[in-house]
Design a protein around this motif. Structure first.
Motif, PDB file in Angstrom:
ATOM      1  N   ALA A  49       0.834  -1.212   0.000  1.00  0.00           N
ATOM      2  CA  ALA A  49       0.000   0.000   0.000  1.00  0.00           C
ATOM      3  C   ALA A  49       0.864   1.255   0.000  1.00  0.00           C
ATOM      4  N   THR A  52       2.548   1.700  -3.363  1.00  0.00           N
ATOM      5  CA  THR A  52       1.548   2.122  -4.351  1.00  0.00           C
ATOM      6  C   THR A  52       1.275   3.613  -4.232  1.00  0.00           C
ATOM      7  N   SER A  53       0.959   4.065  -3.024  1.00  0.00           N
ATOM      8  CA  SER A  53       0.633   5.469  -2.809  1.00  0.00           C
ATOM      9  C   SER A  53       1.821   6.384  -3.101  1.00  0.00           C
ATOM     10  N   ARG A  57       1.953   9.191  -6.028  1.00  0.00           N
ATOM     11  CA  ARG A  57       2.177  10.590  -5.664  1.00  0.00           C
ATOM     12  C   ARG A  57       3.383  11.155  -6.423  1.00  0.00           C
ATOM     13  N   ILE A  70      -5.055  10.118  -1.272  1.00  0.00           N
ATOM     14  CA  ILE A  70      -4.961   8.803  -1.911  1.00  0.00           C
ATOM     15  C   ILE A  70      -5.393   7.779  -0.866  1.00  0.00           C
ATOM     16  N   ASP A  71      -6.380   6.979  -1.196  1.00  0.00           N
ATOM     17  CA  ASP A  71      -6.916   5.958  -0.293  1.00  0.00           C
ATOM     18  C   ASP A  71      -6.663   4.595  -0.928  1.00  0.00           C
ATOM     19  N   VAL A  72      -5.744   3.809  -0.328  1.00  0.00           N
ATOM     20  CA  VAL A  72      -5.390   2.490  -0.854  1.00  0.00           C
ATOM     21  C   VAL A  72      -5.903   1.439   0.129  1.00  0.00           C
ATOM     22  N   ILE A  90      -8.060   1.584  -5.110  1.00  0.00           N
ATOM     23  CA  ILE A  90      -7.459   2.903  -4.897  1.00  0.00           C
ATOM     24  C   ILE A  90      -8.472   3.968  -5.273  1.00  0.00           C
ATOM     25  N   PHE A  92      -9.163   8.457  -5.095  1.00  0.00           N
ATOM     26  CA  PHE A  92      -8.555   9.780  -4.979  1.00  0.00           C
ATOM     27  C   PHE A  92      -9.650  10.781  -4.651  1.00  0.00           C
ATOM     28  N   CYS A 108       0.291   1.787 -11.276  1.00  0.00           N
ATOM     29  CA  CYS A 108       0.131   0.854 -10.149  1.00  0.00           C
ATOM     30  C   CYS A 108       0.765  -0.488 -10.450  1.00  0.00           C
TER      31      CYS A 108
END
Length: 136
Positions: A49, A52-53, A57, A70-72, A90, A92, A108
């Motif tokens: 996670a 990924t974030s 970014r 960003i919500d993973v 994911i 946004f 990703c």
């Protein structure tokens, strides 16, 4: 590139050092632990996670795209045949075009930890009778 040092005196609580950071891992109560930290698979998912974030970014910053929050969310599962998988979702908070979302989805799949997990990195194990030296 990356290393950790772990020591465990007894029980399932694991004290982990990563550079100057102290982490703890444990098993949940229903698995015999004290639930004082994430379980190993949760730490694996946390690494994926975070990678990924961070990668998204970095890419968005270079493109000057605003992603907002960003919500993973990740979930590891294993089916009855033993087949394992990770579901990654994911979101946004900033509005993005379909083209931006499609490009971010491609990014990703190229994150370093995603690639490492997918390729099945070999693990070489060495066992020793004596205490290891303290890492530098």
């Amino acid at each position: 590139m990356a290393s950790v040092h772990l020591q465990s005196a007894s029980g399932f609580v694991q004290q982990i050092q990563a550079r100057s950071h102290q982490l703890r891992a444990d098993e949940p109560l229903d698995n015999g632990g004290t639930d004082s930290g994430p379980a190993p698979y949760e730490l694996l998912l946390a690494g994926l996670a975070a990678c990924t974030s961070l990668t998204l970014r970095m890419y968005a910053d270079r493109k000057q795209w605003e992603l907002g929050l960003i919500d993973v969310r990740l979930r590891f599962s294993r089916d009855e045949q033993g087949q394992e998988k990770i579901d990654r979702t994911i979101a946004f908070s900033a509005p993005l075009s379909e083209a931006q979302i499609a490009r971010l989805a491609e990014i990703c799949e190229k994150t370093p930890v995603t690639k490492t997990i997918r390729q099945g990195t070999p693990i070489a194990t060495t066992m020793q009778q004596t205490k290891l030296d303290t890492p530098a």
